[in-house]
Design a protein around this motif. Structure first.
Motif, PDB file in Angstrom:
ATOM      1  N   MET A   1       0.723  -1.276   0.065  1.00  0.00           N
ATOM      2  CA  MET A   1       0.044  -0.012  -0.101  1.00  0.00           C
ATOM      3  C   MET A   1       0.849   1.216  -0.057  1.00  0.00           C
ATOM      4  SD  MET A   1      -2.983   1.287   2.781  1.00  0.00           S
ATOM      5  CE  MET A   1      -3.981   2.649   2.456  1.00  0.00           C
ATOM      6  N   PHE A   2       0.477   2.230  -0.873  1.00  0.00           N
ATOM      7  CA  PHE A   2       1.183   3.526  -0.902  1.00  0.00           C
ATOM      8  C   PHE A   2       0.381   4.426  -0.234  1.00  0.00           C
ATOM      9  CE2 PHE A   2       3.624   0.774  -3.746  1.00  0.00           C
ATOM     10  CZ  PHE A   2       4.781   0.869  -3.274  1.00  0.00           C
ATOM     11  N   PRO A   3       0.268   4.790   0.802  1.00  0.00           N
ATOM     12  CA  PRO A   3      -0.758   5.778   1.343  1.00  0.00           C
ATOM     13  C   PRO A   3      -0.674   7.140   0.850  1.00  0.00           C
ATOM     14  CG  PRO A   3       0.912   5.262   3.144  1.00  0.00           C
ATOM     15  CD  PRO A   3       1.210   4.495   1.954  1.00  0.00           C
ATOM     16  N   LYS A   4      -1.728   8.130   0.524  1.00  0.00           N
ATOM     17  CA  LYS A   4      -1.416   9.309   0.365  1.00  0.00           C
ATOM     18  C   LYS A   4      -1.604  10.351   1.464  1.00  0.00           C
ATOM     19  CE  LYS A   4      -3.796   8.606  -4.436  1.00  0.00           C
ATOM     20  NZ  LYS A   4      -5.050   9.008  -5.067  1.00  0.00           N
ATOM     21  N   LYS A   5      -2.325   9.740   2.461  1.00  0.00           N
ATOM     22  CA  LYS A   5      -2.439  10.627   3.693  1.00  0.00           C
ATOM     23  C   LYS A   5      -2.523   9.753   4.670  1.00  0.00           C
ATOM     24  CE  LYS A   5      -5.033  14.363   6.217  1.00  0.00           C
ATOM     25  NZ  LYS A   5      -6.470  15.074   6.319  1.00  0.00           N
ATOM     26  N   ILE A   6      -1.669   9.849   5.883  1.00  0.00           N
ATOM     27  CA  ILE A   6      -1.759   9.015   7.000  1.00  0.00           C
ATOM     28  C   ILE A   6      -2.115  10.127   8.368  1.00  0.00           C
ATOM     29  CG2 ILE A   6      -0.150   7.585   8.647  1.00  0.00           C
ATOM     30  CD1 ILE A   6       1.685   6.960   6.364  1.00  0.00           C
ATOM     31  N   LEU A   7      -3.079   9.512   9.030  1.00  0.00           N
ATOM     32  CA  LEU A   7      -3.426  10.260  10.115  1.00  0.00           C
ATOM     33  C   LEU A   7      -2.919   9.404  11.273  1.00  0.00           C
ATOM     34  CD1 LEU A   7      -4.742  12.345  11.890  1.00  0.00           C
ATOM     35  CD2 LEU A   7      -6.937  11.042  11.558  1.00  0.00           C
ATOM     36  N   ILE A   8      -2.151  10.238  12.343  1.00  0.00           N
ATOM     37  CA  ILE A   8      -1.663   9.550  13.542  1.00  0.00           C
ATOM     38  C   ILE A   8      -2.176  10.060  14.723  1.00  0.00           C
ATOM     39  CG2 ILE A   8       0.417   8.688  14.940  1.00  0.00           C
ATOM     40  CD1 ILE A   8       1.773   8.784  12.130  1.00  0.00           C
ATOM     41  N   THR A   9      -2.989   9.631  15.609  1.00  0.00           N
ATOM     42  CA  THR A   9      -3.532  10.099  16.744  1.00  0.00           C
ATOM     43  C   THR A   9      -2.485   9.906  18.007  1.00  0.00           C
ATOM     44  OG1 THR A   9      -4.837   8.132  17.514  1.00  0.00           O
ATOM     45  CG2 THR A   9      -5.882   9.703  15.903  1.00  0.00           C
ATOM     46  N   GLY A  10      -2.687  10.789  18.981  1.00  0.00           N
ATOM     47  CA  GLY A  10      -1.734  10.755  20.178  1.00  0.00           C
ATOM     48  C   GLY A  10      -0.253  10.953  19.684  1.00  0.00           C
ATOM     49  N   ALA A  11      -0.034  11.926  18.668  1.00  0.00           N
ATOM     50  CA  ALA A  11       1.448  12.306  18.201  1.00  0.00           C
ATOM     51  C   ALA A  11       2.004  13.036  19.215  1.00  0.00           C
ATOM     52  CB  ALA A  11       1.214  12.737  16.911  1.00  0.00           C
ATOM     53  N   SER A  12       1.355  13.531  20.162  1.00  0.00           N
ATOM     54  CA  SER A  12       2.021  14.439  21.011  1.00  0.00           C
ATOM     55  C   SER A  12       2.779  13.829  22.498  1.00  0.00           C
ATOM     56  CB  SER A  12       1.138  15.589  21.914  1.00  0.00           C
ATOM     57  OG  SER A  12      -0.059  14.892  22.344  1.00  0.00           O
ATOM     58  N   GLY A  13       2.448  12.350  22.248  1.00  0.00           N
ATOM     59  CA  GLY A  13       2.857  11.439  23.103  1.00  0.00           C
ATOM     60  C   GLY A  13       4.130  10.689  22.365  1.00  0.00           C
ATOM     61  N   PHE A  14       4.701   9.670  23.178  1.00  0.00           N
ATOM     62  CA  PHE A  14       5.865   8.605  22.920  1.00  0.00           C
ATOM     63  C   PHE A  14       5.595   8.205  21.625  1.00  0.00           C
ATOM     64  CE2 PHE A  14       7.799   4.639  24.278  1.00  0.00           C
ATOM     65  CZ  PHE A  14       9.151   5.012  23.441  1.00  0.00           C
ATOM     66  N   VAL A  15       4.928   7.089  21.506  1.00  0.00           N
ATOM     67  CA  VAL A  15       4.776   6.185  20.378  1.00  0.00           C
ATOM     68  C   VAL A  15       4.117   7.040  19.285  1.00  0.00           C
ATOM     69  CG1 VAL A  15       3.578   4.106  19.392  1.00  0.00           C
ATOM     70  CG2 VAL A  15       4.322   4.263  21.830  1.00  0.00           C
ATOM     71  N   GLY A  16       3.037   7.628  19.416  1.00  0.00           N
ATOM     72  CA  GLY A  16       2.642   8.372  18.351  1.00  0.00           C
ATOM     73  C   GLY A  16       3.702   9.635  17.684  1.00  0.00           C
ATOM     74  N   GLY A  17       4.573  10.212  18.493  1.00  0.00           N
ATOM     75  CA  GLY A  17       5.430  11.203  17.952  1.00  0.00           C
ATOM     76  C   GLY A  17       6.554  10.468  17.119  1.00  0.00           C
ATOM     77  N   ARG A  18       6.982   9.234  17.702  1.00  0.00           N
ATOM     78  CA  ARG A  18       7.898   8.463  16.949  1.00  0.00           C
ATOM     79  C   ARG A  18       7.495   7.858  15.693  1.00  0.00           C
ATOM     80  NH1 ARG A  18      12.475   6.410  19.526  1.00  0.00           N
ATOM     81  NH2 ARG A  18      12.917   5.449  17.451  1.00  0.00           N
ATOM     82  N   LEU A  19       6.259   7.328  15.705  1.00  0.00           N
ATOM     83  CA  LEU A  19       5.607   7.149  14.371  1.00  0.00           C
ATOM     84  C   LEU A  19       5.329   8.186  13.464  1.00  0.00           C
ATOM     85  CD1 LEU A  19       2.598   4.579  15.390  1.00  0.00           C
ATOM     86  CD2 LEU A  19       4.392   4.159  13.855  1.00  0.00           C
ATOM     87  N   LEU A  20       4.940   9.390  13.968  1.00  0.00           N
ATOM     88  CA  LEU A  20       4.800  10.314  12.865  1.00  0.00           C
ATOM     89  C   LEU A  20       6.153  10.663  12.277  1.00  0.00           C
ATOM     90  CD1 LEU A  20       2.932  12.798  12.104  1.00  0.00           C
ATOM     91  CD2 LEU A  20       3.903  14.089  14.018  1.00  0.00           C
ATOM     92  N   LYS A  21       7.087  10.827  12.838  1.00  0.00           N
ATOM     93  CA  LYS A  21       8.556  11.147  12.594  1.00  0.00           C
ATOM     94  C   LYS A  21       9.317  10.168  11.441  1.00  0.00           C
ATOM     95  CE  LYS A  21       9.949  12.226  16.293  1.00  0.00           C
ATOM     96  NZ  LYS A  21      11.298  13.054  17.329  1.00  0.00           N
ATOM     97  N   SER A  22       9.028   8.823  11.938  1.00  0.00           N
ATOM     98  CA  SER A  22       9.276   7.629  11.140  1.00  0.00           C
ATOM     99  C   SER A  22       8.584   7.535   9.842  1.00  0.00           C
ATOM    100  CB  SER A  22       9.254   6.293  12.020  1.00  0.00           C
ATOM    101  OG  SER A  22       9.703   5.334  11.083  1.00  0.00           O
ATOM    102  N   LEU A  23       7.107   7.819   9.908  1.00  0.00           N
ATOM    103  CA  LEU A  23       6.672   7.366   8.777  1.00  0.00           C
ATOM    104  C   LEU A  23       6.713   8.806   7.767  1.00  0.00           C
ATOM    105  CD1 LEU A  23       3.333   5.661   9.955  1.00  0.00           C
ATOM    106  CD2 LEU A  23       5.269   4.743   9.103  1.00  0.00           C
ATOM    107  N   ARG A  24       7.067   9.657   8.122  1.00  0.00           N
ATOM    108  CA  ARG A  24       7.188  10.846   7.441  1.00  0.00           C
ATOM    109  C   ARG A  24       8.419  10.537   6.354  1.00  0.00           C
ATOM    110  NH1 ARG A  24       7.709  13.695   3.953  1.00  0.00           N
ATOM    111  NH2 ARG A  24       7.683  15.856   3.453  1.00  0.00           N
TER     112      ARG A  24
END
Length: 335
Positions: A1-24
């Protein structure tokens, strides 16, 4: 899958923040949008090319705004605590999930990934090689476990070809930016409250945040047959918990903890502590709870064969490297 837009909730926290930066970085062509209740990290994320928008997930209009155009929702947000009212946990863990599920379906989102918890397995007894199919405690240990399980069921029951849903149960997440496990250990250590519960021989699974991110990426690449399921996620190498804590303290040049407290005495003290805080201190969360004593004194290991077989998940980082990653990050923050 090649997503066009990924929404990550809880991004101000530990796991969500790390996911946000990594998936970018993994999906540079996609819009990666993080959301959370707080705005403190907005500048940090946007400097890396991520988008960030604070919101209240119990508000349906906020969810509609966030999910517009998203083909993937990764739901990390929630209330994780051993203390609080059922309504607080229901709103944070179930109502927010129901809102996101509603708007995700309405807007034609394709995949919904829930970060859940293995607290649903916990029953104050040693448990080894727990499979996702094993019986769950009834009732569950606390409102957190109960409401996260409710959220899981809501997510999984909606799985279908055009709306694929999945849930992950990562155990004891560690690594850089951890704001829960090692910071709490360190705070208790410096306050003189950290003592070995029981004999200190309890064996547990931990999960490096690098491996949680890898598990999410496996979900983004998985075939439809893998969806509609829940998966255990760990480092795949059970360790004695107090030995891990000793390694952590050693990496910070701190002497190890040697004092022990019998589990029965610790549980009795925690029960009294909870009673005092509930009835005489306005319901404020106590420093010591029965749940925290149980987590620190009992063994819990989990079978990850299902994730390996159906998701193609193989841990990328071991526990020692997860500890080192946190220590390196923590020391850098102190400079």
């Amino acid at each position: 899958m090649f997503p066009k837009k990924i929404l990550i909730t809880g991004a101000s926290g530990f796991v969500g923040g790390r996911l946000l930066k990594s998936l970018r970085q993994t999906y540079p062509q996609a819009e990666v949008l993080g959301t959370g209740r707080r705005n403190e990290r907005k500048a940090e994320f946007e400097a890396l090319g991520c988008h960030y928008d604070s919101a209240d997930l119990t508000n349906l209009a906020d969810c509609e705004r966030l999910a517009e155009g998203a083909d993937v929702v990764i739901h990390c947000a929630g209330l994780s605590s051993p203390w609080g009212t059922y309504q607080e946990f229901y709103d944070a863990n179930v109502k927010s999930t129901l809102n996101l599920l509603q708007v995700a379906q309405d807007q034609g989102n394709q995949r919904f990934i829930l970060i859940s918890t293995p607290s649903v397995y916990f029953n104050y007894k040693d448990r080894f090689n727990i499979k996702e199919s094993d019986p769950l405690p009834n009732p569950m240990v606390n409102h957190y476990a109960t409401t996260k399980y409710q959220a899981e069921q809501e997510v999984l029951r909606l799985n279908r070809l055009d709306f694929e849903t999945i849930a992950l149960r990562p155990r004891a997440i560690i690594g850089a930016e951890d704001a829960v496990i090692f910071p709490r250990v360190l705070r208790a250590y410096h306050e003189g409250r950290l003592k070995i519960m029981g004999e200190g021989k309890n064996i547990v699974d931990l999960t490096s945040v690098v491996n949680v991110i890898h598990a999410v990426e496996c979900c983004l690449k998985a075939e439809h047959s893998a969806f509609g399921e829940v998966y255990n996620i760990t480092n795949g190498e059970p360790k004695r918990l107090w030995e891990v804590f000793s390694l952590f303290l050693e990496a910070l040049d701190l002497p190890p903890v040697t004092k022990k407290v019998p589990t029965s005495i610790a549980l009795a003290a925690a029960s009294l502590n909870e009673f005092i805080h509930r009835y005489f201190m306005g319901g404020r969360e106590p420093a010591l709870t029965r749940y925290s004593v149980g987590i620190l004194s009992t063994s819990m290991t989990m079978d990850i064969h299902k994730a390996w077989e159906k998701l193609g998940y193989t841990p990328l980082q071991n526990t020692l490297d997860g500890v080192k990653e946190f220590v390196t990050w923590y020391q850098a923050q102190a400079k």
